[in-house]
Design an enzyme around this catalytic site. Sequence first.
Site, PDB file in Angstrom:
ATOM      1  N   HIS A 306      -0.943  37.844 -12.616  1.00  0.00           N
ATOM      2  CA  HIS A 306      -0.968  36.228 -11.968  1.00  0.00           C
ATOM      3  C   HIS A 306      -0.997  36.488 -10.263  1.00  0.00           C
ATOM      4  O   HIS A 306      -0.008  37.292  -9.734  1.00  0.00           O
ATOM      5  CB  HIS A 306      -0.062  35.270 -12.578  1.00  0.00           C
ATOM      6  CG  HIS A 306      -0.395  33.821 -12.208  1.00  0.00           C
ATOM      7  ND1 HIS A 306      -0.161  33.425 -10.984  1.00  0.00           N
ATOM      8  CD2 HIS A 306      -1.246  32.896 -12.884  1.00  0.00           C
ATOM      9  CE1 HIS A 306      -0.503  31.971 -10.898  1.00  0.00           C
ATOM     10  NE2 HIS A 306      -1.223  31.815 -12.053  1.00  0.00           N
ATOM     11  N   ASP A 363      -2.785  32.317 -19.989  1.00  0.00           N
ATOM     12  CA  ASP A 363      -4.167  32.102 -20.622  1.00  0.00           C
ATOM     13  C   ASP A 363      -4.241  33.087 -21.685  1.00  0.00           C
ATOM     14  O   ASP A 363      -4.968  33.062 -22.677  1.00  0.00           O
ATOM     15  CB  ASP A 363      -5.286  32.432 -19.606  1.00  0.00           C
ATOM     16  CG  ASP A 363      -5.475  31.178 -18.580  1.00  0.00           C
ATOM     17  OD1 ASP A 363      -5.279  29.897 -19.422  1.00  0.00           O
ATOM     18  OD2 ASP A 363      -5.804  31.468 -17.526  1.00  0.00           O
TER      19      ASP A 363
HETATM   20  N1  ACO Z   1      -5.103  44.793 -15.799  1.00  0.00           N
HETATM   21  C1  ACO Z   1      -5.059  46.219 -15.151  1.00  0.00           C
HETATM   22  N2  ACO Z   1      -4.473  46.072 -13.911  1.00  0.00           N
HETATM   23  C2  ACO Z   1      -4.400  45.180 -13.368  1.00  0.00           C
HETATM   24  C3  ACO Z   1      -4.561  43.931 -13.875  1.00  0.00           C
HETATM   25  C4  ACO Z   1      -4.818  43.740 -15.147  1.00  0.00           C
HETATM   26  N3  ACO Z   1      -4.943  42.434 -15.692  1.00  0.00           N
HETATM   27  N4  ACO Z   1      -4.094  42.786 -12.915  1.00  0.00           N
HETATM   28  C5  ACO Z   1      -3.727  43.335 -11.903  1.00  0.00           C
HETATM   29  N5  ACO Z   1      -3.787  44.864 -11.910  1.00  0.00           N
HETATM   30  C6  ACO Z   1      -3.425  46.120 -11.015  1.00  0.00           C
HETATM   31  C7  ACO Z   1      -4.583  46.049  -9.939  1.00  0.00           C
HETATM   32  O1  ACO Z   1      -5.440  47.055 -10.196  1.00  0.00           O
HETATM   33  C8  ACO Z   1      -3.442  46.487  -8.773  1.00  0.00           C
HETATM   34  O2  ACO Z   1      -3.254  47.859  -8.813  1.00  0.00           O
HETATM   35  P1  ACO Z   1      -2.830  48.808  -7.913  1.00  0.00           P
HETATM   36  O3  ACO Z   1      -1.856  48.308  -7.014  1.00  0.00           O
HETATM   37  O4  ACO Z   1      -2.916  50.343  -8.269  1.00  0.00           O
HETATM   38  O5  ACO Z   1      -4.153  48.865  -6.863  1.00  0.00           O
HETATM   39  C9  ACO Z   1      -2.272  45.655  -8.926  1.00  0.00           C
HETATM   40  O6  ACO Z   1      -2.497  45.465 -10.395  1.00  0.00           O
HETATM   41  C10 ACO Z   1      -2.150  44.494  -8.027  1.00  0.00           C
HETATM   42  O7  ACO Z   1      -3.491  43.706  -8.281  1.00  0.00           O
HETATM   43  P2  ACO Z   1      -4.248  42.416  -7.784  1.00  0.00           P
HETATM   44  O8  ACO Z   1      -5.637  42.444  -8.101  1.00  0.00           O
HETATM   45  O9  ACO Z   1      -3.778  42.846  -6.246  1.00  0.00           O
HETATM   46  O10 ACO Z   1      -3.186  41.401  -7.842  1.00  0.00           O
HETATM   47  P3  ACO Z   1      -3.613  39.892  -7.644  1.00  0.00           P
HETATM   48  O11 ACO Z   1      -2.398  39.090  -7.332  1.00  0.00           O
HETATM   49  O12 ACO Z   1      -4.731  39.892  -6.494  1.00  0.00           O
HETATM   50  O13 ACO Z   1      -4.601  39.480  -8.987  1.00  0.00           O
HETATM   51  C11 ACO Z   1      -4.742  38.500 -11.026  1.00  0.00           C
HETATM   52  C12 ACO Z   1      -3.912  38.585  -9.793  1.00  0.00           C
HETATM   53  C13 ACO Z   1      -6.273  38.174 -10.458  1.00  0.00           C
HETATM   54  C14 ACO Z   1      -4.535  37.477 -11.839  1.00  0.00           C
HETATM   55  C15 ACO Z   1      -5.134  39.911 -11.688  1.00  0.00           C
HETATM   56  O14 ACO Z   1      -3.822  40.014 -12.230  1.00  0.00           O
HETATM   57  C16 ACO Z   1      -6.166  39.747 -12.755  1.00  0.00           C
HETATM   58  O15 ACO Z   1      -7.288  40.191 -12.501  1.00  0.00           O
HETATM   59  N6  ACO Z   1      -5.732  39.633 -14.007  1.00  0.00           N
HETATM   60  C17 ACO Z   1      -6.506  39.360 -15.173  1.00  0.00           C
HETATM   61  C18 ACO Z   1      -7.554  38.026 -15.310  1.00  0.00           C
HETATM   62  C19 ACO Z   1      -6.527  36.892 -15.732  1.00  0.00           C
HETATM   63  O16 ACO Z   1      -5.890  36.902 -16.632  1.00  0.00           O
HETATM   64  N7  ACO Z   1      -6.769  35.823 -14.775  1.00  0.00           N
HETATM   65  C20 ACO Z   1      -6.082  34.402 -15.218  1.00  0.00           C
HETATM   66  C21 ACO Z   1      -4.843  34.163 -14.205  1.00  0.00           C
HETATM   67  S1  ACO Z   1      -3.950  32.907 -14.747  1.00  0.00           S
HETATM   68  C22 ACO Z   1      -4.756  31.501 -14.268  1.00  0.00           C
HETATM   69  O17 ACO Z   1      -5.566  31.449 -13.412  1.00  0.00           O
HETATM   70  C23 ACO Z   1      -4.364  30.165 -15.133  1.00  0.00           C
END
Ligand code: ACO
Length: 427
Positions: A306, A363
């Site tokens: 998140h 979610d």
């Molecule tokens: N699966 C695998 N790896 C992940 C995931 C995931 N779901 N989410 C984050 N990571 C990893 C990234 O690759 C990154 O790794 P690194 O540090 O080695 O490069 C690290 O975790 C940080 O990730 P970011 O993308 O920088 O985190 P950010 O805070 O920008 O993104 C987000 C948050 C968009 C929710 C992300 O976790 C994601 O894409 N999740 C899946 C989509 C999802 O479930 N969205 C719903 C959110 S809840 C809502 O909106 C009500």
Amino acid sequence: MSDKAILEYQGKKYEFPVTEGTEGELGINIKTLRSEAGMITLDRGYKNTGSCESAITFLNGEEGILRYRGYAIEDLAEKADFLEVAYLLIFGELPNKQQLDKFYGDIKEESEVDEEMKKILDGFPKAAHPMGVLASLTSALTAFNPGSVDVESEEDMYKAIVKILGKFPVLVAWTQRKKNSLPLNYGDDSLGYVENLHKMMFEKPGKKYNVDKSVIEALDKLLILHADHEQNCSASTVRMVGSSHAGLFASISAGISALWGPLHGGANQAVIEMLEGIKADGGDTHKFMQKAKDKEDPFRLMGFGHRVYKNFDPRAKIIKKSADEVLEGLGVEDPVLDIAKGLEKEALEDDYFVKRKLYPNVDFYSGIIYRALGIPVEMFTVMFALGRLPGWIAQWREMRLKKEPIGRPRQIYVGANLREFKEVSER
Ligand code: ACO
């Protein structure tokens, strides 16, 4: 502690007041930055920009705190119902019995939708995504309820608010009924808000409508958990559109479009589609865990991580418990749910996920419950929109009452400098 922040640039110092919120959050008020220093701030995606001071919702992502008007989400989900929470968010206080009865009575009075609206719905192809249909119908409400709201008049404001709260569930139900080729219907005033919605969505002609109480309770809880989340993409959109003094219905319609995207409300649909994909591939969760960790692979575990919550999503904790109860209560057996449980278990024990603080978000579970309740996948985000409606209304009302200026960010231009115009024959 100084209540001023100092910016130094090219030997000159500029001072800006610091605003402190009731929970100790600090914001530098840069209102005079451009006029004094000739600069603006640059903050793509507004990740670090406060667009307003708001008294509606407080969240602390590090500590996993979410509160509506000062009340903990855990308490509200446990003890209140959706309509009480809607009243709280919009008007700032929990209603007493008399206020709540009047509120619901006024909403019921407004629960008719002009029959002509059916013609608009008729014009959509059956394959249309329900979120597009809902946004259009909500916008069309403006045409059937003309006249702008005098925001100086609390009565006018109140009327617009109960109107949208009354008509929105009908539109939600109609989008689902159209998709399922069921005749359009109206609600039953003797039922509560959420049960009435459920009946409008699922009642079949000639069949007696019956629903398990636990289904309504789970749905009510889900709606509460989604009711507001401060300045997210759709709430900011509602505020932005409303700041031009466009009406409430038009602003909400814009919010629905913002919510539609898979990076926002569309994630609940993406979770189920991912689980279905894993099932179709043979159900090997370990394989998909490896894919999610592989930096060369664009696959991400949907429903994990998140932007704001870096410890845990408090809504996910509540909803996980509810999901377990509902699934057990309804005796739901579904291979997709087993895949979800397997993924969750592996991820919570996996170093990659633990190190990056990637926990299941709201979610991940909401999609699972919606599916167990028989709500079609494409309707998941519509349910989110219904839950978020009180939050959008509260944000819009606060923005108008505070007489916020029109939202209009600036930019740093990086395009071509002045060029000489050439006639088409010379290009
Ligand atoms: N699966 C695998 N790896 C992940 C995931 C995931 N779901 N989410 C984050 N990571 C990893 C990234 O690759 C990154 O790794 P690194 O540090 O080695 O490069 C690290 O975790 C940080 O990730 P970011 O993308 O920088 O985190 P950010 O805070 O920008 O993104 C987000 C948050 C968009 C929710 C992300 O976790 C994601 O894409 N999740 C899946 C989509 C999802 O479930 N969205 C719903 C959110 S809840 C809502 O909106 C009500």
